[in-house]
Design a protein around this motif. Structure first.
Motif, PDB file in Angstrom:
ATOM      1  N   TRP A 156      -7.698  58.132  29.563  1.00 46.30           N
ATOM      2  CA  TRP A 156      -7.606  56.852  30.247  1.00 46.30           C
ATOM      3  C   TRP A 156      -6.195  56.277  30.251  1.00 46.30           C
ATOM      4  CZ3 TRP A 156     -11.681  55.706  33.036  1.00 46.30           C
ATOM      5  CH2 TRP A 156     -12.932  56.184  32.642  1.00 46.30           C
TER       6      TRP A 156
ATOM      7  N   SER B   1     -15.643  49.330  43.285  1.00 44.52           N
ATOM      8  CA  SER B   1     -15.672  50.693  42.755  1.00 44.52           C
ATOM      9  C   SER B   1     -14.501  50.937  41.814  1.00 44.52           C
ATOM     10  CB  SER B   1     -15.607  51.692  43.914  1.00 44.52           C
ATOM     11  OG  SER B   1     -14.327  51.631  44.513  1.00 44.52           O
ATOM     12  N   GLN B   2     -14.636  51.969  40.990  1.00 43.63           N
ATOM     13  CA  GLN B   2     -13.564  52.274  40.041  1.00 43.63           C
ATOM     14  C   GLN B   2     -12.245  52.640  40.734  1.00 43.63           C
ATOM     15  OE1 GLN B   2     -14.684  54.323  36.340  1.00 43.63           O
ATOM     16  NE2 GLN B   2     -12.896  55.637  36.678  1.00 43.63           N
TER      17      GLN B   2
ATOM     18  N   SER C  89     -15.157  47.341  34.548  1.00 40.88           N
ATOM     19  CA  SER C  89     -15.743  47.818  35.800  1.00 40.88           C
ATOM     20  C   SER C  89     -16.801  46.861  36.335  1.00 40.88           C
ATOM     21  CB  SER C  89     -16.353  49.198  35.577  1.00 40.88           C
ATOM     22  OG  SER C  89     -17.208  49.172  34.454  1.00 40.88           O
TER      23      SER C  89
ATOM     24  N   CYS D 298      -8.739  49.524  29.624  1.00 44.14           N
ATOM     25  CA  CYS D 298      -8.668  50.627  30.580  1.00 44.14           C
ATOM     26  C   CYS D 298      -9.687  50.350  31.684  1.00 44.14           C
ATOM     27  CB  CYS D 298      -8.942  51.971  29.911  1.00 44.14           C
ATOM     28  SG  CYS D 298     -10.629  52.179  29.334  1.00 44.14           S
ATOM     29  N   VAL D 299      -9.610  51.129  32.735  1.00 40.65           N
ATOM     30  CA  VAL D 299     -10.542  50.955  33.849  1.00 40.65           C
ATOM     31  C   VAL D 299     -11.982  50.982  33.340  1.00 40.65           C
ATOM     32  CG1 VAL D 299     -11.351  51.972  36.013  1.00 40.65           C
ATOM     33  CG2 VAL D 299      -8.921  51.986  35.476  1.00 40.65           C
ATOM     34  N   CYS D 300     -12.203  51.818  32.315  1.00 41.66           N
ATOM     35  CA  CYS D 300     -13.557  51.951  31.769  1.00 41.66           C
ATOM     36  C   CYS D 300     -14.081  50.650  31.165  1.00 41.66           C
ATOM     37  CB  CYS D 300     -13.573  53.062  30.716  1.00 41.66           C
ATOM     38  SG  CYS D 300     -12.350  52.839  29.390  1.00 41.66           S
TER      39      CYS D 300
ATOM     40  N   VAL E  29     -10.720  49.396  41.590  1.00 39.49           N
ATOM     41  CA  VAL E  29     -10.162  48.793  40.379  1.00 39.49           C
ATOM     42  C   VAL E  29      -8.801  49.416  40.073  1.00 39.49           C
ATOM     43  CG1 VAL E  29     -10.443  48.560  37.873  1.00 39.49           C
ATOM     44  CG2 VAL E  29     -12.395  48.164  39.371  1.00 39.49           C
ATOM     45  N   SER E  30      -8.743  50.746  40.108  1.00 43.08           N
ATOM     46  CA  SER E  30      -7.485  51.445  39.814  1.00 43.08           C
ATOM     47  C   SER E  30      -6.385  51.040  40.796  1.00 43.08           C
ATOM     48  CB  SER E  30      -7.692  52.960  39.881  1.00 43.08           C
ATOM     49  OG  SER E  30      -8.536  53.379  38.833  1.00 43.08           O
TER      50      SER E  30
END
Lengths: 122, 122
Positions: free
Chosen positions: B100, B75-76, B70, B65-67, B79-80
Motif C-alpha cells: 500500500w 471506487s478505489q 474507502s 492508505c486507500v484501504c 480514491v487513488s
C-alpha cells in the motif's frame, strides 16, 4: 441592499460564528459538510479570483468596488464576474451605493475557513 | 519513497514554515503567490477530495492508505486518483510500504493555508 442573508455560516451576532465544519484533522467530513466547504475552497481555487479576493480583503476599510481593483490584468466585466462568484460562494457580501457595487469580505466566513485548516491538538 | 521534496512551502525543519503568501487581508497577492495558493485551494475545492483529505487528516496516526478510507462512496481507483491530485498540490505526502501507499497530511502546508485565511489585525 445587503446579501448577508445568503451566507450559510453566520450567526446574527458578529463573533458567534457557527462554522460549517470541524477542523479537517478532527474527524472525517460528512458529505454535506464537504459540499459546503468545497464550494468555498473552489471559489478561491482560481488565481485571478484569489487576487481579487485579496485585493478586496486588503483594501482600505475592508471593502472595494470594481473601480478600486482593476489592476489584476483582466477586463472589468471579468472582474465583475469573479466577484459575483465569490459572492455566491458566501465569501464576499455586496452593497450597491450609487453607481458602484461595493464588495466586502465576510470575516466570520474567513475565520470559519481558517478553522477548518487548523491542526487538531486533541 | 517520500515525495516531500515536491512540496514548495517547506523548510527542512518541521516548524520553520515559509508560507507562500501573507494573509489575504494584509495586501493584494502577487500573480505568483496567487498561482501557488490557488492550486492548493483548488485541490480542496471538490467535495469528494475534501472528504478524502479529511479522512486522511483525521485518521489514526495522521496517515492512511486507500484501504483505510474507502467509505466515501466512490471506487478505489477514484480514491487513488483524488489522493494523487492532493499529493500533486502538496497537501499530502505519500510513502509506499509493502502493498500500500500511505498518505499523510503535511501539517506545515495546512498551517500555511490557515495563515492565509487569518484576518489581519494590523
Amino acid at each position: 441592499m445587503s446579501n448577508a442573508k445568503v451566507l450559510p455560516l453566520l450567526e446574527p451576532a458578529g463573533q458567534a460564528v457557527v462554522p460549517c465544519c470541524p477542523p479537517l484533522t478532527e474527524r472525517p467530513m460528512t458529505a454535506d459538510e464537504a459540499e459546503t466547504a468545497a464550494r468555498m475552497f473552489k471559489a478561491l481555487g482560481d488565481p485571478v479570483r484569489l487576487r481579487l479576493f485579496s485585493a478586496v480583503a486588503s483594501h482600505e476599510g475592508g471593502e472595494a468596488c470594481v473601480c478600486d481593483i482593476s489592476d489584476v490584468g483582466v477586463s472589468q466585466p471579468t472582474v465583475s464576474h469573479h466577484l459575483k462568484k465569490l459572492r455566491e460562494a458566501g465569501l464576499l457580501t455586496s452593497e450597491r451605493r450609487g453607481t458602484w457595487v461595493y464588495y466586502r469580505v465576510e470575516p466570520s466566513v474567513l475565520a470559519a475557513m481558517g478553522k477548518l485548516l487548523t491542526t487538531a491538538t486533541s
